[in-house]
Design an enzyme around this catalytic site. Structure first.
Site, PDB file in Angstrom:
ATOM      1  N   LYS A   1       2.115  -3.912   3.597  1.00  0.00           N
ATOM      2  CA  LYS A   1       0.955  -3.316   4.335  1.00  0.00           C
ATOM      3  C   LYS A   1       0.384  -1.945   4.771  1.00  0.00           C
ATOM      4  CE  LYS A   1      -2.220  -5.038   5.778  1.00  0.00           C
ATOM      5  NZ  LYS A   1      -3.184  -5.761   5.251  1.00  0.00           N
TER       6      LYS A   1
ATOM      7  N   SER B   1      -7.046  -8.707   2.764  1.00  0.00           N
ATOM      8  CA  SER B   1      -7.090  -8.720   3.543  1.00  0.00           C
ATOM      9  C   SER B   1      -7.803  -9.372   5.243  1.00  0.00           C
ATOM     10  CB  SER B   1      -6.609  -7.406   4.221  1.00  0.00           C
ATOM     11  OG  SER B   1      -6.107  -7.154   5.490  1.00  0.00           O
TER      12      SER B   1
END
Length: 611
Positions: free
Chosen positions: A201, A399
């Site tokens: 991330k 995402s």
């Protein structure tokens, strides 16, 4: 009519009238101008026999239609921005393929914008349409002065590629450069604490590191390798050049002069613009005394009716195309954003509309608010229970963008789409040091241990960080579960391919995150098939921004420009230093758009841009 529209309406009339009176046209001129604007819309421009369609690569290409605010702004400023939607570009190229009056396409790359936002996935769809056009035997000519990989990716479909003698061709590969703000935040006393799930991330890295983490470097390298590999294969196929040869050019030459580009097989001819015009005159049988060849530009030709060519449809059966383009934010959202509540209302309406037989959700978003993504995903799921919902991924659908795609009937992506990034994070900023250094302090009184935990006056305690981490973990597990159920994958497998990692479209297909490689038209065709509509359907696009009046005055402004001889603003290349400041501004704007009520985000690494 509301006061706002009354005022804007009056302002527009005043602007147009003032310009006409200034030119001495008077009331009659105004009437003729308005008549010209309306009649142009009704009948469309004339297409002469043996015309060439001009495709200017400097034109702005977006997924959805411009909103009403942009129409008014352009009308009032007098700046006519050349822009079209991707679907309209592809549809217009297909219309030209079938039109016997169109004998060729001229791709003008002489003013192509270095900072164009259009990505490789969108260009892949345009490229596919140009290849289809070429199968008819009609000719495509491309001309440019300074080609980058992006413009050449489209231009390489041409039968004849011409480079200006003073031009240059860039073939040096692709890169992605990330800006890190950590040092600046520390210098000015801004504290940053992060809670996240997923070792890949990378969205938070610009705020806590000074360079890419090994994991982020790994995923970015793999993504670039996939996109660059597709570029070499596609260009190599149309130019009959081996991908290895293109790699050798990138590694050893990078910037090719005209003669080098010609010797390498990248261009067919080195010539000046007037020489290209002479060749196009021959193609269109234009008279030698004509100033230029017989032509019509893409934007104008888009207004020509395609009914006789079998391009336009008319049916009571509708396939809705919903454009989710931009940052995903909580609430209704602003222009250029995907507001969770606004899009939920759209899907709720489509679900209840009996004329809507299927929905295609076109996603071009890096993600954003996890709360907003969940609101949208719920509506997608409910809609799917009543009618097919098919996802078409654009340049980016990652995402939060993948979150809303996960529970659809089928997911289409281009090989160079950026997707995945299944992970969440939260950023906790505080200004304690900045304030203390300037003589500002805080003190608080509270009735509970965590009553002031949301303050920005101090860093979070380890116990408070644990609470935030628990919330992030919960949402991450929810994300995994959504993907597992929607994609019918074991949750353990989803956990392995998640971790916030970014994938290309072709890699995502291999691991089960995407069903098919294809563009928006492929998704629409599949939706029609799932709804059992045959050929009896037409498209209806959402959100529905523009009205007839807005389009009318946009065209009226163009007529005024033509009357006065005002040239549209040309594309200007910015100074490299200016470009870096613009990147900084974009990073700050992303922080400003973060409005999730829980402070948890499902988003790509900041401004992941391939150059």
């Amino acid at each position: 009519m509301t006061n706002f529209f009354k005022q804007t309406f009056a302002s527009l009339i005043g602007t147009v009238l003032g310009l006409i009176v200034f030119c001495g046209l008077g009331t009659t001129g105004l009437f003729l101008l308005l008549l010209a604007a309306t009649s142009t819309k009704d009948t469309g421009p004339e297409v002469k026999d043996k015309s060439v369609l001009v495709f200017d690569l400097s034109m702005k290409i977006t997924d959805g239609e411009p909103n009403s605010g942009e129409f008014f702004q352009n009308a009032l400023s007098g700046v006519a921005e050349e822009r079209m939607t991707l679907r309209k570009v592809v549809e217009t190229l297909e219309k030209a393929r079938r039109d016997p009056r169109i004998v060729g396409i001229y791709i003008d790359a002489s003013r192509a914008s270095e900072g164009s936002d259009v990505g490789y996935a969108s260009l892949k769809e345009i490229r596919r349409a140009l290849e289809e056009f070429r199968t008819t035997g009609k000719k495509i000519v491309a001309y440019g002065s300074n080609w980058t990989e992006k413009e050449y990716y489209v231009s390489s479909t041409a039968n004849s590629i011409v480079l200006n003698p003073l031009g240059l061709m860039e073939v040096n590969g692709l890169s992605s450069q990330l800006m890190f703000l950590t040092g600046a935040l520390q210098k000015y006393g801004i504290g940053v604490q992060v809670v996240r799930v997923g070792k890949f991330k990378g969205a938070v890295e610009p705020l806590i590191l000074t360079k890419l983490s090994p994991e982020n470097r790994e995923q970015t390298q793999k993504l670039l390798d996939d996109v660059w590999g597709e570029w070499r294969d596609a260009v190599g196929n149309t130019r009959k050049i081996q991908p290895q040869q293109l790699q050798a050019i990138a590694d050893n030459q990078a910037f090719l002069e005209p003669t080098q580009a010609k010797d390498s097989g990248l261009v067919d001819q080195v010539a000046y613009p007037d020489e290209v015009v002479s060749d196009l005159k021959k193609l269109t049988n234009s008279d030698k005394d004509d100033k230029t060849f017989r032509q019509i530009n893409l934007n104008d030709y888009a207004q020509v009716s395609g009914k006789s060519l079998g391009v336009e449809r008319n049916s009571k059966n509708k396939i809705a195309v919903v454009y989710a383009e931009g940052e995903i934010v909580d609430g209704m959202g602003e222009d250029g954003q995907v507001g969770g509540d606004r899009f939920a209302k759209i899907f709720n309406k489509l679900r209840q509309d009996e004329d809507i037989k299927a929905v295609v959700l076109r996603i071009n978003s890096p993600g954003g608010s996890a709360t907003a993504a969940e609101v949208m995903q719920r509506e997608v799921k409910l809609t799917r229970q009543q009618k097919p919902v098919v996802v078409s991924m654009g340049d980016t659908a990652a995402s939060g963008g993948y979150w809303i795609a996960s529970d659809s009937n089928r997911i289409f992506a281009e090989p160079n789409t950026i997707t995945g990034s299944i992970g969440v994070f939260g950023i906790l900023l505080n200004g304690q040091k900045l304030a203390n250094d300037n003589g500002i302090t805080w003190d608080s009184v509270k009735t509970g241990r965590y009553a002031d935990s949301e303050t920005a006056s101090r860093p979070k305690s380890p116990q408070e960080l644990a609470l935030y981490q628990r919330s992030v973990n919960r949402i991450y597990n929810m994300f995994l579960n959504k993907v597992s159920q929607g994609r019918k994958l074991p949750e353990q497998k989803v956990a392995e391919i998640a971790q916030g990692r970014v994938w290309s479209g072709v890699a995502a297909k291999e691991i089960g995150l995407v069903d098919e490689i294809g563009g928006l038209n492929s998704a629409i065709a599949y939706a029609a098939k799932e709804a059992k509509l045959g050929e009896d359907w037409e498209l209806q696009e959402y959100p529905r921004f523009s009205t007839f009046g807005e389009r009318f005055f946009g065209r009226a402004t163009q007529e005024v420009q033509d009357t006065l001889g005002i040239e549209p603003t040309q594309v200007q290349k910015s100074h490299p230093l200016t470009a870096e400041f613009q990147k900084l501004q974009q990073e700050i704007q992303i922080l400003q758009k973060m409005n999730d009520p829980q402070g948890v985000y499902a988003r790509l690494p900041f401004n992941l841009k391939i150059e």
